[in-house]
Each structure stands twice: as structure tokens, then as C-alpha cells.
Design a protein around this motif. Structure first.
Motif, PDB file in Angstrom:
ATOM      1  N   GLU A  57       0.956  -1.061   0.036  1.00 51.86           N
ATOM      2  CA  GLU A  57      -0.027  -0.093  -0.052  1.00 51.86           C
ATOM      3  C   GLU A  57       0.837   1.165   0.036  1.00 51.86           C
ATOM      4  O   GLU A  57       1.962   1.506   0.630  1.00 51.86           O
ATOM      5  CB  GLU A  57      -0.899   0.168   1.140  1.00 51.86           C
ATOM      6  CG  GLU A  57      -2.050  -0.971   1.204  1.00 51.86           C
ATOM      7  CD  GLU A  57      -2.971  -0.799   2.313  1.00 51.86           C
ATOM      8  OE1 GLU A  57      -3.976  -0.270   2.452  1.00 51.86           O
ATOM      9  OE2 GLU A  57      -2.448  -1.685   3.599  1.00 51.86           O
ATOM     10  N   GLN A  58       0.511   2.227  -0.873  1.00 55.47           N
ATOM     11  CA  GLN A  58       1.135   3.418  -0.669  1.00 55.47           C
ATOM     12  C   GLN A  58       0.619   4.482   0.333  1.00 55.47           C
ATOM     13  O   GLN A  58       1.241   5.274   1.078  1.00 55.47           O
ATOM     14  CB  GLN A  58       0.873   4.265  -2.125  1.00 55.47           C
ATOM     15  CG  GLN A  58       1.520   3.579  -3.355  1.00 55.47           C
ATOM     16  CD  GLN A  58       1.586   4.127  -4.501  1.00 55.47           C
ATOM     17  OE1 GLN A  58       0.849   5.451  -4.831  1.00 55.47           O
ATOM     18  NE2 GLN A  58       1.810   3.537  -5.697  1.00 55.47           N
ATOM     19  N   SER A  59      -0.665   4.213   0.542  1.00 53.38           N
ATOM     20  CA  SER A  59      -1.618   4.760   1.673  1.00 53.38           C
ATOM     21  C   SER A  59      -2.449   3.859   1.978  1.00 53.38           C
ATOM     22  O   SER A  59      -2.832   2.956   1.123  1.00 53.38           O
ATOM     23  CB  SER A  59      -1.818   6.254   1.427  1.00 53.38           C
ATOM     24  OG  SER A  59      -2.836   6.592   0.345  1.00 53.38           O
ATOM     25  N   ALA A  60      -3.437   4.049   3.144  1.00 48.19           N
ATOM     26  CA  ALA A  60      -4.572   3.176   3.308  1.00 48.19           C
ATOM     27  C   ALA A  60      -5.315   3.145   2.287  1.00 48.19           C
ATOM     28  O   ALA A  60      -6.078   4.258   1.755  1.00 48.19           O
ATOM     29  CB  ALA A  60      -5.274   3.844   4.604  1.00 48.19           C
ATOM     30  N   GLY A  61      -5.483   1.854   1.795  1.00 54.65           N
ATOM     31  CA  GLY A  61      -6.358   1.572   0.605  1.00 54.65           C
ATOM     32  C   GLY A  61      -5.975   1.800  -0.662  1.00 54.65           C
ATOM     33  O   GLY A  61      -6.887   1.840  -1.592  1.00 54.65           O
ATOM     34  N   VAL A  62      -4.807   2.475  -0.847  1.00 57.85           N
ATOM     35  CA  VAL A  62      -4.476   2.736  -2.055  1.00 57.85           C
ATOM     36  C   VAL A  62      -3.016   1.889  -2.493  1.00 57.85           C
ATOM     37  O   VAL A  62      -2.021   1.939  -1.725  1.00 57.85           O
ATOM     38  CB  VAL A  62      -4.181   4.305  -2.170  1.00 57.85           C
ATOM     39  CG1 VAL A  62      -3.739   4.790  -3.545  1.00 57.85           C
ATOM     40  CG2 VAL A  62      -5.311   5.006  -1.629  1.00 57.85           C
ATOM     41  N   GLY A  88      -6.711   2.861  -6.872  1.00 57.00           N
ATOM     42  CA  GLY A  88      -5.269   3.005  -7.684  1.00 57.00           C
ATOM     43  C   GLY A  88      -4.949   4.573  -7.244  1.00 57.00           C
ATOM     44  O   GLY A  88      -5.764   5.387  -6.806  1.00 57.00           O
ATOM     45  N   PRO A  89      -3.498   4.812  -7.150  1.00 56.38           N
ATOM     46  CA  PRO A  89      -3.210   6.140  -6.871  1.00 56.38           C
ATOM     47  C   PRO A  89      -3.565   7.291  -7.931  1.00 56.38           C
ATOM     48  O   PRO A  89      -3.651   8.450  -7.519  1.00 56.38           O
ATOM     49  CB  PRO A  89      -1.680   6.052  -7.209  1.00 56.38           C
ATOM     50  CG  PRO A  89      -1.321   5.041  -7.804  1.00 56.38           C
ATOM     51  CD  PRO A  89      -2.569   3.846  -7.687  1.00 56.38           C
ATOM     52  N   SER A  90      -4.240   6.906  -9.026  1.00 56.00           N
ATOM     53  CA  SER A  90      -4.658   8.055  -9.845  1.00 56.00           C
ATOM     54  C   SER A  90      -6.116   7.980  -9.907  1.00 56.00           C
ATOM     55  O   SER A  90      -6.941   8.420 -10.636  1.00 56.00           O
ATOM     56  CB  SER A  90      -4.454   7.900 -11.235  1.00 56.00           C
ATOM     57  OG  SER A  90      -2.910   7.838 -11.383  1.00 56.00           O
ATOM     58  N   GLY A  91      -6.967   7.232  -8.712  1.00 61.07           N
ATOM     59  CA  GLY A  91      -8.160   7.286  -8.697  1.00 61.07           C
ATOM     60  C   GLY A  91      -8.901   6.041  -9.490  1.00 61.07           C
ATOM     61  O   GLY A  91     -10.295   5.826  -9.133  1.00 61.07           O
ATOM     62  N   GLU A  92      -8.106   5.248  -9.896  1.00 58.35           N
ATOM     63  CA  GLU A  92      -8.721   3.702 -10.417  1.00 58.35           C
ATOM     64  C   GLU A  92      -9.818   3.184  -9.297  1.00 58.35           C
ATOM     65  O   GLU A  92      -9.104   3.112  -8.154  1.00 58.35           O
ATOM     66  CB  GLU A  92      -7.654   3.006 -11.077  1.00 58.35           C
ATOM     67  CG  GLU A  92      -6.939   3.754 -12.020  1.00 58.35           C
ATOM     68  CD  GLU A  92      -5.490   4.129 -11.461  1.00 58.35           C
ATOM     69  OE1 GLU A  92      -4.557   4.079 -12.086  1.00 58.35           O
ATOM     70  OE2 GLU A  92      -5.540   4.628 -10.257  1.00 58.35           O
ATOM     71  N   THR A  93     -10.545   2.346  -9.480  1.00 52.34           N
ATOM     72  CA  THR A  93     -11.299   1.574  -8.539  1.00 52.34           C
ATOM     73  C   THR A  93     -11.347   0.195  -8.991  1.00 52.34           C
ATOM     74  O   THR A  93     -10.994  -0.303 -10.008  1.00 52.34           O
ATOM     75  CB  THR A  93     -12.726   2.109  -8.365  1.00 52.34           C
ATOM     76  OG1 THR A  93     -13.434   1.793 -10.006  1.00 52.34           O
ATOM     77  CG2 THR A  93     -12.779   3.491  -8.163  1.00 52.34           C
ATOM     78  N   PHE A  99      -3.317 -10.053  -1.064  1.00 49.27           N
ATOM     79  CA  PHE A  99      -2.304 -10.147  -0.458  1.00 49.27           C
ATOM     80  C   PHE A  99      -1.417  -9.217  -0.002  1.00 49.27           C
ATOM     81  O   PHE A  99      -0.759  -9.366   1.306  1.00 49.27           O
ATOM     82  CB  PHE A  99      -1.348 -11.025  -1.512  1.00 49.27           C
ATOM     83  CG  PHE A  99       0.085 -11.853  -0.685  1.00 49.27           C
ATOM     84  CD1 PHE A  99      -0.324 -13.071  -0.281  1.00 49.27           C
ATOM     85  CD2 PHE A  99       1.091 -10.948  -0.711  1.00 49.27           C
ATOM     86  CE1 PHE A  99       0.902 -13.636   0.326  1.00 49.27           C
ATOM     87  CE2 PHE A  99       2.195 -11.602  -0.111  1.00 49.27           C
ATOM     88  CZ  PHE A  99       2.136 -13.045   0.393  1.00 49.27           C
ATOM     89  N   ALA A 100      -1.650  -8.040  -0.297  1.00 52.98           N
ATOM     90  CA  ALA A 100      -0.972  -6.895   0.263  1.00 52.98           C
ATOM     91  C   ALA A 100      -1.376  -6.651   1.472  1.00 52.98           C
ATOM     92  O   ALA A 100      -0.418  -6.110   2.389  1.00 52.98           O
ATOM     93  CB  ALA A 100      -1.387  -5.598  -0.605  1.00 52.98           C
ATOM     94  N   ALA A 101      -2.576  -6.956   1.908  1.00 54.50           N
ATOM     95  CA  ALA A 101      -3.115  -7.028   3.411  1.00 54.50           C
ATOM     96  C   ALA A 101      -2.376  -7.979   4.239  1.00 54.50           C
ATOM     97  O   ALA A 101      -2.411  -7.790   5.597  1.00 54.50           O
ATOM     98  CB  ALA A 101      -4.310  -7.077   3.601  1.00 54.50           C
TER      99      ALA A 101
END
Length: 294
Positions: A57-62, A88-93, A99-101
């Protein structure tokens, strides 16, 4: 021998690798773009993967990644088995990477050594993944690019920073199968393709774990120094991976702890009972231009 354009392109990979078998056109591969004019298949660019780490994660949930299942899942949604997708960091959903969690949790219980094993395997030549882009008319913008992944052979030369040197020649391992996908594209110097299947065997002690990524995607961008960087993601069968880990002995009890974590985190492709069968996982990757000798 196929030349690589040193100012160009990219990657993908797997450990001591084997790739999935070559797919027929239109079979679980990115469908060729309607109306796209493909170039000469002999116009190729090749790369060797030089690093591979779990996407965090770059930030929470992103985080960077892909929507692998075409569904934007919120917390509690049955289609994602209760797991919310990332943004996504550019607003993608709809970004899938359950696995990141788990990365921080696995590291805290001593199961975080896989990245180090991957790095060692790359630099020793055990993990040589060669990516070849086919029918490339323009390395900046091209609407029709196909991709093949090979297992490479040879011992790489390293630079003073311990990285694989550019423009080395690697042979293709004839004992391993080729993975092929159609319908990729290059936009503003970024290549992307879906419908990728990659086999990643990772060695833990004297055992191999087989990460057979299905429904995958790759995105990489050219860097100013001629390297490429981006992401690889896909879904791994939870039953297969949990079973393999559970069968490993002498790993400090992790064989009892890790499988339940993977099963609880599964977020892709529910079966008839509503249980998700696959866990989404993503890697940050870099690659350098190379030559492929057949």
C-alpha cells in the motif's frame, strides 16, 4: 538472436521459473483489439526481470495494480468474499490485491523471506524470466502488441551495484513451456496486457511453492535510464498454495498458521458455495533490455 532496443522495454517473471503453456489466440488471453493493425511479428524487443517484490500500500487503501475480476467490491460484498478492493493512486477503482493486506502479518510471524529468496534467485541465474514483445511498431504508442514469456538459461553478469547488467544474451530453456498473450498495447511509453498466466515456483528450504498465477495482467513503463518498471498481478489458487505450505515441515509451525490466513483472505472467483477460490497477489517489477538466443 533477437535484438533488444536498449532505450526500450520490459519484463516479467517467476522463480526458477516455468511459464504456462502457449495459449491459442482468444483462449484466456487478451483478445486482439478490434481494428488494430499489428506490425511485423519479427519486430521484437526483449527484457530480463531484475527485481520482484510484493506490491504494498502507498497509503491506506491505495496501491498500484489491476482490476482482475471486473468487479468493484466493497467490504462485505459476497463477490469479493467480504474483502474490499483497493483504489489506484490515480483514482482507479476495483484494484485486486488481497495479499497486500497479509504482507506485514506474514513478515511479523517470520514468513517474509520470500522476497529475499527471489532476489537471490535472480542474481544467481536460477530465476531468469525473459519477456519478449512482438510486432512493436512504436515503443511509445502501439495499439497491437503481443507478448511471450520464457524461462532463460545462463549465469548473469552483475554490475557494481549487484544488478544484472544490460544487454546480456540469454538462451531459452527448451524444457520449459512458453506463455503467450495477445492484444496488449503501448500508450505514452507504458505497455499493458491482460489474460496472462505465469507459473512461479518459489523455493523455501528444500521445498518449492508453485505460484500459478491465472487471469493475470502486466503493466510496465520505460524509464529514462533504459530500464522498465511496473506491476505484475494475478490470482493464485488458495487450495493449491495452502496445501503446499501445509505439507512443508520444519518451518517453525508456519505450515499451521499460514494456510488459514490465505483462505480467509481469498477474494477472487467464488465457487458454487460462495467461497472464493483464488487470492489476488501483485508484484512490483523492474527489468532491463536483453538479447534472446534460441
Amino acid at each position: 538472436m533477437r535484438a533488444v532496443n536498449a532505450a526500450c522495454w520490459l519484463l516479467v517473471g517467476a522463480l526458477s521459473l516455468g511459464c504456462a503453456g502457449r495459449q491459442e489466440a482468444g483462449e484466456d488471453s487478451g483478445a486482439s483489439l478490434a481494428g488494430a493493425t499489428c506490425g511485423d511479428p519479427e519486430d521484437t524487443q526483449a527484457f530480463v526481470i531484475t527485481s520482484m517484490a510484493f506490491t504494498r500500500e502507498q497509503s491506506a487503501g491505495v496501491l498500484e495494480g489491476f482490476d482482475l475480476d471486473g468487479i468493484e467490491s466493497a467490504a462485505g460484498d459476497a463477490q469479493g468474499c467480504g474483502h474490499a478492493d483497493y483504489a489506484g493512486p490515480s483514482g482507479e477503482t476495483g484494484i485486486d490485491n488481497a495479499f497486500a493486506a497479509l504482507v506485514d502479518v506474514l513478515e511479523s510471524i517470520g514468513a517474509g523471506a520470500v522476497e529475499g529468496l527471489i532476489e537471490d534467485a535472480i542474481n544467481s541465474g536460477e530465476l531468469l524470466i525473459l519477456l519478449e514483445l512482438e510486432a512493436v511498431d512504436d515503443p511509445l504508442d502501439d495499439s497491437c502488441v503481443d507478448m511471450s514469456l520464457y524461462r532463460g538459461m545462463g549465469i548473469p553478469l552483475l554490475d557494481t551495484n549487484g544488478n544484472i547488467q544490460m544487454d546480456q544474451t540469454f538462451a531459452v530453456d527448451p524444457e520449459q513451456r512458453t506463455s503467450f498473450a495477445e492484444g496488449g498495447s503501448i500508450t505514452d511509453g507504458t505497455f499493458e496486457i491482460t489474460g496472462v498466466q505465469v507459473f512461479l515456483p518459489v523455493q523455501i528450504l528444500d521445498e518449492f511453492l508453485e505460484f500459478d498465477l491465472v487471469g493475470g495482467a502486466i503493466r510496465v513503463s520505460w524509464q529514462e535510464d533504459g530500464t522498465v518498471a511496473g506491476q505484475l498481478a494475478g490470482g493464485v489458487s488458495v487450495a493449491s498454495l495452502a496445501g503446499q505450505i501445509g505439507a512443508i515441515s520444519d518451518i517453525g509451525g508456519l505450515q499451521d498458521v499460514v494456510p488459514p490466513l490465505l483462505e480467509q483472505a481469498a477474494d477472487l472467483w467464488p465457487d458454487e458455495s460462495g467461497a472464493c477460490t483464488h487470492l489476488s497477489i501483485g508484484f512490483d517489477i523492474t527489468a532491463r533490455p536483453a538479447f534472446v538466443a534460441e
